[in-house]
Design an enzyme around this catalytic site. Structure first.
Site, PDB file in Angstrom:
ATOM      1  CB  ALA A   1     -38.762   3.301   5.174  1.00  0.00           C
TER       2      ALA A   1
ATOM      3  CB  ALA B   1     -30.267  11.207   2.897  1.00  0.00           C
TER       4      ALA B   1
ATOM      5  CB  SER C   1     -28.598   2.337  -7.997  1.00  0.00           C
ATOM      6  OG  SER C   1     -29.525   2.618  -9.026  1.00  0.00           O
ATOM      7  N   GLY C   2     -31.426   1.194  -7.627  1.00  0.00           N
ATOM      8  CA  GLY C   2     -32.373   0.182  -8.104  1.00  0.00           C
ATOM      9  C   GLY C   2     -33.744   0.314  -7.488  1.00  0.00           C
TER      10      GLY C   2
ATOM     11  CE  LYS D   1     -28.146   5.336  -6.039  1.00  0.00           C
ATOM     12  NZ  LYS D   1     -29.062   6.335  -5.631  1.00  0.00           N
TER      13      LYS D   1
ATOM     14  CG  HIS E   1     -26.437   5.594 -10.929  1.00  0.00           C
ATOM     15  ND1 HIS E   1     -27.661   5.943 -10.395  1.00  0.00           N
ATOM     16  CD2 HIS E   1     -26.636   4.416 -11.567  1.00  0.00           C
ATOM     17  CE1 HIS E   1     -28.557   5.012 -10.718  1.00  0.00           C
ATOM     18  NE2 HIS E   1     -27.963   4.083 -11.427  1.00  0.00           N
ATOM     19  CG  ASN E   2     -29.177   8.912  -8.256  1.00  0.00           C
ATOM     20  OD1 ASN E   2     -28.727   7.781  -8.418  1.00  0.00           O
ATOM     21  ND2 ASN E   2     -30.031   9.196  -7.301  1.00  0.00           N
TER      22      ASN E   2
ATOM     23  CD  GLU F   1     -32.332   7.410 -11.842  1.00  0.00           C
ATOM     24  OE1 GLU F   1     -31.481   6.672 -11.295  1.00  0.00           O
ATOM     25  OE2 GLU F   1     -33.344   7.810 -11.248  1.00  0.00           O
ATOM     26  CE1 TYR F   2     -32.324  13.168 -10.615  1.00  0.00           C
ATOM     27  CE2 TYR F   2     -33.122  15.296 -11.350  1.00  0.00           C
ATOM     28  CZ  TYR F   2     -32.976  14.363 -10.361  1.00  0.00           C
ATOM     29  OH  TYR F   2     -33.486  14.619  -9.119  1.00  0.00           O
TER      30      TYR F   2
ATOM     31  CG  HIS G   1      -8.833  38.811 -15.884  1.00  0.00           C
ATOM     32  ND1 HIS G   1      -8.539  38.889 -14.545  1.00  0.00           N
ATOM     33  CD2 HIS G   1     -10.072  39.333 -16.024  1.00  0.00           C
ATOM     34  CE1 HIS G   1      -9.571  39.439 -13.900  1.00  0.00           C
ATOM     35  NE2 HIS G   1     -10.511  39.713 -14.772  1.00  0.00           N
TER      36      HIS G   1
HETATM   37  P1  NDP Z   1     -37.131   7.238   3.935  1.00  0.00           P
HETATM   38  O1  NDP Z   1     -36.101   8.039   3.274  1.00  0.00           O
HETATM   39  O2  NDP Z   1     -38.558   7.615   3.756  1.00  0.00           O
HETATM   40  O3  NDP Z   1     -36.805   7.187   5.512  1.00  0.00           O
HETATM   41  C1  NDP Z   1     -37.668   6.575   6.436  1.00  0.00           C
HETATM   42  C2  NDP Z   1     -36.886   5.832   7.504  1.00  0.00           C
HETATM   43  O4  NDP Z   1     -36.005   6.714   8.196  1.00  0.00           O
HETATM   44  C3  NDP Z   1     -37.802   5.225   8.550  1.00  0.00           C
HETATM   45  O5  NDP Z   1     -37.286   3.975   8.923  1.00  0.00           O
HETATM   46  C4  NDP Z   1     -37.693   6.230   9.688  1.00  0.00           C
HETATM   47  O6  NDP Z   1     -37.995   5.686  10.958  1.00  0.00           O
HETATM   48  C5  NDP Z   1     -36.243   6.595   9.601  1.00  0.00           C
HETATM   49  N1  NDP Z   1     -35.936   7.859  10.263  1.00  0.00           N
HETATM   50  C6  NDP Z   1     -36.284   9.101   9.856  1.00  0.00           C
HETATM   51  N2  NDP Z   1     -35.802  10.014  10.714  1.00  0.00           N
HETATM   52  C7  NDP Z   1     -35.118   9.339  11.679  1.00  0.00           C
HETATM   53  C8  NDP Z   1     -34.384   9.731  12.832  1.00  0.00           C
HETATM   54  N3  NDP Z   1     -34.226  11.020  13.150  1.00  0.00           N
HETATM   55  N4  NDP Z   1     -33.818   8.773  13.578  1.00  0.00           N
HETATM   56  C9  NDP Z   1     -33.960   7.472  13.242  1.00  0.00           C
HETATM   57  N5  NDP Z   1     -34.626   7.036  12.178  1.00  0.00           N
HETATM   58  C10 NDP Z   1     -35.206   7.963  11.393  1.00  0.00           C
HETATM   59  O7  NDP Z   1     -36.983   5.682   3.549  1.00  0.00           O
HETATM   60  P2  NDP Z   1     -36.623   4.967   2.157  1.00  0.00           P
HETATM   61  O8  NDP Z   1     -36.712   3.522   2.446  1.00  0.00           O
HETATM   62  O9  NDP Z   1     -37.384   5.525   1.010  1.00  0.00           O
HETATM   63  O10 NDP Z   1     -35.094   5.361   1.894  1.00  0.00           O
HETATM   64  C11 NDP Z   1     -34.073   5.037   2.815  1.00  0.00           C
HETATM   65  C12 NDP Z   1     -32.757   5.628   2.315  1.00  0.00           C
HETATM   66  O11 NDP Z   1     -32.440   5.032   1.069  1.00  0.00           O
HETATM   67  C13 NDP Z   1     -32.818   7.130   2.054  1.00  0.00           C
HETATM   68  O12 NDP Z   1     -31.584   7.693   2.402  1.00  0.00           O
HETATM   69  C14 NDP Z   1     -33.038   7.223   0.565  1.00  0.00           C
HETATM   70  O13 NDP Z   1     -32.549   8.435   0.038  1.00  0.00           O
HETATM   71  C15 NDP Z   1     -32.244   6.032   0.087  1.00  0.00           C
HETATM   72  N6  NDP Z   1     -32.664   5.482  -1.195  1.00  0.00           N
HETATM   73  C16 NDP Z   1     -33.957   5.393  -1.547  1.00  0.00           C
HETATM   74  C17 NDP Z   1     -34.336   4.867  -2.764  1.00  0.00           C
HETATM   75  C18 NDP Z   1     -35.768   4.747  -3.115  1.00  0.00           C
HETATM   76  O14 NDP Z   1     -36.058   4.307  -4.250  1.00  0.00           O
HETATM   77  N7  NDP Z   1     -36.696   5.062  -2.219  1.00  0.00           N
HETATM   78  C19 NDP Z   1     -33.341   4.399  -3.727  1.00  0.00           C
HETATM   79  C20 NDP Z   1     -32.012   4.464  -3.240  1.00  0.00           C
HETATM   80  C21 NDP Z   1     -31.700   4.996  -2.035  1.00  0.00           C
HETATM   81  P3  NDP Z   1     -39.506   5.722  11.538  1.00  0.00           P
HETATM   82  O15 NDP Z   1     -40.176   4.529  10.973  1.00  0.00           O
HETATM   83  O16 NDP Z   1     -39.343   5.635  13.009  1.00  0.00           O
HETATM   84  O17 NDP Z   1     -40.131   7.014  11.081  1.00  0.00           O
END
Ligand code: NDP
Length: 475
Positions: free
Chosen positions: A11, A76, A128-129, A182, A185-186, A189-190, A451
């Site tokens: 993603a 997550a 982060s970022g 991390k 850190h968040n 940030e809040y 107490h």
């Molecule tokens: P998402 O949190 O939206 O997750 C989507 C991804 O997870 C897709 O690749 C999806 O695959 C996969 N996925 C979901 N469920 C499953 C499963 N059961 N088995 C295998 N793959 C699965 O993506 P982000 O890119 O936004 O974030 C990724 C991670 O980074 C998260 O943990 C997030 O908290 C963390 N993060 C995000 C930040 C941000 O700014 N967005 C900043 C810092 C950390 P599919 O394509 O097949 O659906």
């Protein structure tokens, strides 16, 4: 097998970090649960570098050089566990699994333990970022076994942000420590965002500034001590004009803040550790209150009481708000670093606060000039009992204190909520107080629950026979 690193979960975060590795000359194996995202990435950005397209986990693992290094960037929670399980089944002892998602640190502790029992190295890495950082250089907070950092460190450091040539990535400590810092850190940030929000609220409602005028103030502040990414983007958001209505965008956005949960985790953890992170907690609660839309709608029109007149010295009040923001920010960071120290002690992590200030200077959302001061403070005294006591911060608060009090009083008299400004000031006043009302609390606790209490003039624990003759006995 020719890829130095694999990324699964493509993603926005995963694809950007995969591209970042590729742009830095690494061969990157790509995997996603559904092939669509993999192909979309290759089609749009295949030219960024050397990628290996894989469809199954087996193919993915086979594409990697040993010891294999896989970065998981999936949603997550349960998805992370599912992916770890699949990978672990296909990998061999000595291989490294990195979870770069926003995992709860206690999950990371559990996962690290389970993987180490299977001979695998598990690295929970806070990243982060946001998406921009992932592509151009994030701050990376990897925990896990020190040995794994030897093989992993150079890769992570090469894609991380750099400040003065120093990478914003270092080995944090064992198991869940990377995700723990991390998380804090968040939380910081809040707090930072809430404080900026309160400053904005005061300009809008106490001084009657429009969005453009407030943007100009923030732009100006960004060339001083407050210089930071969040202040910079605040000016940008306030300057944005809505194409549809011609109004400032901020005036057409619904005033209900959402949250994904890391701020709440920080506060929950702080409660367990017994650390007063009042700035972060107020920020989390302020978002929750803003989101209580039905309740807020019903409460509009409640009595305000007699409100004071608006401040007339605009320049002075502007400077007062700047000082209040700076002092409150010092408190929020001091509290966050206290939580890090408490977590470190609780889990035996040996965290180095100065290192965190160093790696947070770039790549992450809270990057700020200010962090250089924190880095210097811990370099001078690694055992600092509170950041507030470092000479630089102590003096900064001394300079700000009158302004800070004026702002909190004015806000109260004008009926403008400033929960984070006010609670930070109360925290500061409590910390520096010679006698707190806690003596009375102890008396009450001894009264109703036996107490016990300690005395200022003798060792030991004491109890007053409240329901008897009220004499004192040693407990
Ligand atoms: P998402 O949190 O939206 O997750 C989507 C991804 O997870 C897709 O690749 C999806 O695959 C996969 N996925 C979901 N469920 C499953 C499963 N059961 N088995 C295998 N793959 C699965 O993506 P982000 O890119 O936004 O974030 C990724 C991670 O980074 C998260 O943990 C997030 O908290 C963390 N993060 C995000 C930040 C941000 O700014 N967005 C900043 C810092 C950390 P599919 O394509 O097949 O659906």
């Amino acid at each position: 097998a020719r890829a130095q690193i694999g990324v699964t979960g493509l993603a926005v975060m995963g694809s950007n970090i995969a591209r970042n590795f590729a742009r830095n000359g690494y061969t990157v194996a790509l995997h996603n649960r559904s092939i669509g995202k993999t192909d979309a990435l290759l089609e749009a950005h295949g030219g960024d570098g050397d990628f290996v397209r894989t469809e199954t986990i087996e193919e993915f693992v086979a594409a990697l050089e040993k010891p294999r290094r896989v970065l998981i960037m999936v949603k997550a929670g349960d998805p992370t566990d599912a992916v770890i399980e699949e990978l672990a089944a296909a990998m061999e002892p000595g291989d490294i699994i990195i979870d770069g998602g926003n995992a709860l640190y206690t999950d990371t502790i559990r996962r690290e333990k389970a993987m180490s029992e299977r001979g695998l190295n598990f690295v929970g890495a806070g990243i982060s970022g946001g998406e921009e950082g992932a592509l151009n250089g994030p701050a990376i907070m990897p925990g896990g076994p020190k040995e794994s950092y030897e093989s992993l460190g150079p890769l992570l450091e090469s894609v991380a942000a750099k400040v003065d040539g120093v990478p914003c990535c270092t080995h944090i400590g064992p198991d869940g420590s990377g995700h723990f810092v991390k998380m804090v850190h968040n939380g910081i940030e809040y707090a930072d965002m809430q404080l900026i929000g309160e400053a904005y609220h005061l300009f809008r409602d106490a001084l009657g500034f429009d969005a453009k005028q407030i943007a100009d103030v923030f732009t100006d502040w960004n060339s001083g001590d407050l210089e930071s990414y969040l202040i910079e983007i605040t000016a940008e958001v306030l300057n944005q004009v809505d194409a549809k209505t011609g109004k400032p965008l901020v005036d057409v956005i619904v005033d209900a803040a959402e949250q994904k949960g890391t701020g709440r985790w920080t506060v929950k953890s702080a409660l367990d550790l017994g650390v007063p992170v009042t700035g972060i907690a107020e920020a989390v609660f302020a978002r929750a209150l803003s989101g209580s839309r039905a309740q807020r709608k019903a409460a509009v029109g409640l009595a305000s009481g007699t409100l004071a007149a608006k401040p007339t010295d605009v320049a002075q009040f502007t400077e007062d708000i700047r000082q209040a923001l700076y002092a409150s920010k010092i408190v929020a960071y001091a509290q966050g670093f206290d939580q890090i120290a408490a977590g470190s002690a609780e889990y035996d992590w040996n965290l180095r606060p100065g290192d965190l200030a160093t790696i947070w200077r770039g790549g992450c959302i809270i990057r700020a000039r200010f962090l250089n001061r924190i880095k210097d403070a811990y370099a001078e005294n690694p055992e600092l009992p509170s950041l507030i006591l470092a000479p630089y911060f102590r003096e900064a608060i001394e300079t700000a204190i009158d302004s800070w009090r004026r702002v909190v009083s004015a806000a109260t008299l004008l009926g403008i909520p400033v929960p984070a400004f006010a609670s930070s000031l109360s925290y500061y006043d409590a910390l520096r107080a010679e006698r707190l009302p806690a003596a009375l609390t102890q008396g009450q606790r001894d009264f109703f629950g036996a107490h016990t209490y300690e005395r200022v003039d003798a060792e030991g624990k004491y109890h007053t026979l409240w329901s008897g003759d009220r004499s004192e006995v040693q407990a």
